[in-house]
Design an enzyme around this catalytic site. Structure first.
Site, PDB file in Angstrom:
ATOM      1  N   VAL A 139     127.453  31.425  96.633  1.00 50.29           N
ATOM      2  CA  VAL A 139     126.591  30.292  96.266  1.00 50.29           C
ATOM      3  C   VAL A 139     126.728  29.178  97.301  1.00 50.29           C
ATOM      4  O   VAL A 139     127.821  28.652  97.509  1.00 50.29           O
ATOM      5  CB  VAL A 139     126.948  29.739  94.865  1.00 50.29           C
ATOM      6  CG1 VAL A 139     126.014  28.599  94.497  1.00 50.29           C
ATOM      7  CG2 VAL A 139     126.894  30.833  93.819  1.00 50.29           C
ATOM      8  N   GLY A 141     126.746  29.037 100.513  1.00 46.71           N
ATOM      9  CA  GLY A 141     127.473  29.300 101.764  1.00 46.71           C
ATOM     10  C   GLY A 141     128.769  28.529 101.916  1.00 46.71           C
ATOM     11  O   GLY A 141     129.736  28.736 101.187  1.00 46.71           O
ATOM     12  N   ILE A 143     129.543  25.456 101.274  1.00 48.76           N
ATOM     13  CA  ILE A 143     129.867  24.378 100.325  1.00 48.76           C
ATOM     14  C   ILE A 143     130.829  24.932  99.267  1.00 48.76           C
ATOM     15  O   ILE A 143     130.512  25.925  98.611  1.00 48.76           O
ATOM     16  CB  ILE A 143     128.591  23.861  99.598  1.00 48.76           C
ATOM     17  CG1 ILE A 143     127.555  23.361 100.612  1.00 48.76           C
ATOM     18  CG2 ILE A 143     128.940  22.778  98.590  1.00 48.76           C
ATOM     19  CD1 ILE A 143     126.225  22.947  99.985  1.00 48.76           C
ATOM     20  N   GLY A 194     113.736  33.603 113.483  1.00 53.33           N
ATOM     21  CA  GLY A 194     114.877  34.258 112.840  1.00 53.33           C
ATOM     22  C   GLY A 194     115.472  33.463 111.680  1.00 53.33           C
ATOM     23  O   GLY A 194     116.519  33.821 111.152  1.00 53.33           O
ATOM     24  N   GLU A 197     113.631  35.881 106.678  1.00 55.42           N
ATOM     25  CA  GLU A 197     113.684  37.344 106.735  1.00 55.42           C
ATOM     26  C   GLU A 197     112.281  37.903 106.965  1.00 55.42           C
ATOM     27  O   GLU A 197     111.289  37.265 106.601  1.00 55.42           O
ATOM     28  CB  GLU A 197     114.163  37.892 105.380  1.00 55.42           C
ATOM     29  CG  GLU A 197     115.487  37.359 104.903  1.00 55.42           C
ATOM     30  CD  GLU A 197     116.665  38.015 105.589  1.00 55.42           C
ATOM     31  OE1 GLU A 197     116.484  39.077 106.196  1.00 55.42           O
ATOM     32  OE2 GLU A 197     117.764  37.434 105.532  1.00 55.42           O
ATOM     33  N   LYS A 212     121.756  32.421  92.413  1.00 57.36           N
ATOM     34  CA  LYS A 212     122.834  31.441  92.591  1.00 57.36           C
ATOM     35  C   LYS A 212     122.921  30.524  91.369  1.00 57.36           C
ATOM     36  O   LYS A 212     124.013  30.152  90.926  1.00 57.36           O
ATOM     37  CB  LYS A 212     122.589  30.645  93.874  1.00 57.36           C
ATOM     38  CG  LYS A 212     122.673  31.520  95.125  1.00 57.36           C
ATOM     39  CD  LYS A 212     122.109  30.809  96.344  1.00 57.36           C
ATOM     40  CE  LYS A 212     122.121  31.708  97.569  1.00 57.36           C
ATOM     41  NZ  LYS A 212     121.346  31.148  98.701  1.00 57.36           N
ATOM     42  N   GLY A 309     124.589  31.639 106.919  1.00 55.58           N
ATOM     43  CA  GLY A 309     125.003  31.819 108.317  1.00 55.58           C
ATOM     44  C   GLY A 309     126.430  32.313 108.408  1.00 55.58           C
ATOM     45  O   GLY A 309     127.214  32.212 107.458  1.00 55.58           O
TER      46      GLY A 309
HETATM   47  N1  HSE Z   1     118.624  33.626 102.416  1.00 54.25           N
HETATM   48  C1  HSE Z   1     119.417  32.575 101.863  1.00 54.25           C
HETATM   49  C2  HSE Z   1     118.866  31.227 102.299  1.00 54.25           C
HETATM   50  C3  HSE Z   1     120.862  32.619 102.249  1.00 54.25           C
HETATM   51  O1  HSE Z   1     117.842  31.164 102.966  1.00 54.25           O
HETATM   52  O2  HSE Z   1     119.464  30.232 101.938  1.00 54.25           O
HETATM   53  C4  HSE Z   1     121.595  33.696 101.530  1.00 54.25           C
HETATM   54  O3  HSE Z   1     121.521  33.521 100.135  1.00 54.25           O
END
Ligand code: HSE
Length: 435
Positions: A139, A141, A143, A194, A197, A212, A309
């Protein structure tokens, strides 16, 4: 608490060596001594598994056992912890985690889809086996929101938690706002760069945010994870016209995930929101994420940072590994899994709040009277209306701000309005959020 010993490394097996997996190996190598200081023992990657052994990942796999089959690795690797970076709610990722837990190995995962669908069951298995299931990386990244909810805010009942949980959507909405481009153009550019997706559905349709949110709601409210109870609406229908009106009215449009306790249970919803410009969340830009938790004693706590990331996600995985290395163990979702409550989903139809409504109407006398009559029939009260362009016989936008209204009455009024002959597109509705 188990005491760690300097000469007893914590052995890690990593499944999935994509961006995050390779990032984790780099972190483990670069910060080996820091991790050892903080854990009281070395953290060693002893085994890895990925699709292609020979791919250049810019990181050495020397000294690590290679497994073609991650599930075999979960069963047999010489490891105390497995790290799952495969992804997907079922299939190999699920088998991998179940096998590891069945073999009394701790599991660290970044897999929000897996937890959103099977989190409660996996937590039950982990706690029964006396091992940890940790998922800081799942959840937002980098943080540390999971630790914050589970530990830092442990003294507060949380009644509401909300946030920007998807960087792709926030990047798109920010770019629409800054550069005045339509959704599809920004999405194409983001894919070229990039940031998005090739198949952007999980992100732009709100599913990733919903995964999340379901995890956060469980942590915050001590409830079983209920992904099916999340109302989900993505950002594909947000137009540049709406972005411009939002700016003019003193709002920004953000995709928020919101979970709150109501008298009926837990309301969980993901949808674009108009957020007031004077709220901190309105200024979270680009790929950044933010999570806001309201505690009664703590007050409102805002967490902001990189939500995805290699670096931020590897950092979150490393934090879980350090906890495990120290023998620091907490219930998976704040309270023991067998005590998680089954809270009913509070119906969105019963939510009350203000709304932004945009209609495209034929500019001719009497149209507005028909719209106003439809609102009146459903007891919906208007706060203000904007129609600026004058183009007799042509289509013009009409924007209305609606006072606090129950969602089911708003929906019924919009169904009537959408049926009017002079209303040429389905009405657009964006909920206004106040904090
Ligand atoms: N694809 C997600 C985003 C990151 O764009 O935040 C991974 O959950």
């Amino acid at each position: 608490m188990k005491t760690a010993s300097k000469d007893q490394p914590l052995k890690i097996a990593v499944a999935g060596l994509g961006t995050v997996g390779a990032g984790l190996l780099r972190l483990a190598e670069k910060h080996a001594s820091l991790l050892e200081d903080r854990s009281g023992r070395p953290i060693l990657v002893t085994a890895v598994s990925a699709r292609d052994r020979n791919k250049n990942r810019g990181v050495s796999l020397d000294g690590m056992a290679w497994f073609d089959d991650p599930v075999a690795m979960a069963a047999r690797a010489d490891a105390d912890v497995v790290v799952e970076l495969i992804g997907g709610s079922d299939g190999i990722a699920r088998q991998f985690c179940e096998t590891a837990l069945g073999n009394a190995k701790h599991v660290v995962t970044a897999n929000k889809a897996l937890l959103a669908h099977h989190g409660t069951e996996l937590a039950l298995v982990a706690e029964e086996a006396g091992v940890t299931l940790a998922f800081e990386a799942a959840v937002a990244g980098g943080i540390p929101i999971i630790k914050s909810l589970r530990e830092g805010l442990a003294g507060n009942p949380i009644r509401r938690i909300y946030g920007i949980l998807n960087g792709t959507c926030n990047y798109i909405l920010t770019a629409m706002h800054k550069y005045s481009h339509e959704f599809n153009d920004v999405l194409k550019e983001a894919q070229k760069q990039g940031y998005a997706e090739a198949d952007p559905g999980f992100d732009v349709d709100g599913i990733d945010t919903a995964h999340k949110l379901a995890i956060l709601a469980s942590m915050a409210f001590g409830a079983r994870v209920n992904f099916d109870g999340v109302y989900v609406e993505g950002i594909r229908h947000v137009s540049l016209t709406d972005i411009r009106f939002a700016r003019e009215l003193g709002y920004r449009i953000k995709l928020l995930g919101t979970a709150l306790l109501t008298n009926e249970g837990v309301e969980q919803r993901v949808h674009p929101c108009m957020v007031p410009l004077d709220s901190p969340i309105a200024h979270v830009e680009g790929v950044f994420n933010a999570v806001v938790a309201d505690g009664d004693f703590s007050g409102t706590i805002i967490h902001e940072g990189c939500g995805a990331g290699a670096g931020p996600t590897a950092s979150a995985v490393a934090a879980d590994l350090v906890d495990i290395a120290r023998g620091h163990s907490t219930p998976t979702f704040s309270i023991p899994a067998k005590e998680l409550k089954s809270l009913p989903a509070s119906p969105l139809e019963h939510r009350t709040g203000p709304y932004y409504i945009r209609l495209m109407v034929v500019d001719r006398p009497g149209v507005f009277a028909d719209v106003a009559a439809a609102l009146g029939r459903h007891d919906v009260s208007m706060e203000s209306v904007i129609q600026r362009a004058r183009a007799p016989g042509e289509q013009v936008p009409v924007v209305m701000i609606i006072h606090d209204t129950r969602e089911d009455r708003m929906a019924a009024a919009l169904a009537d309005i959408g049926g009017l002959e002079a209303v040429v597109e389905p009405p657009r509705m964006i909920r206004i959020e106040s904090f």
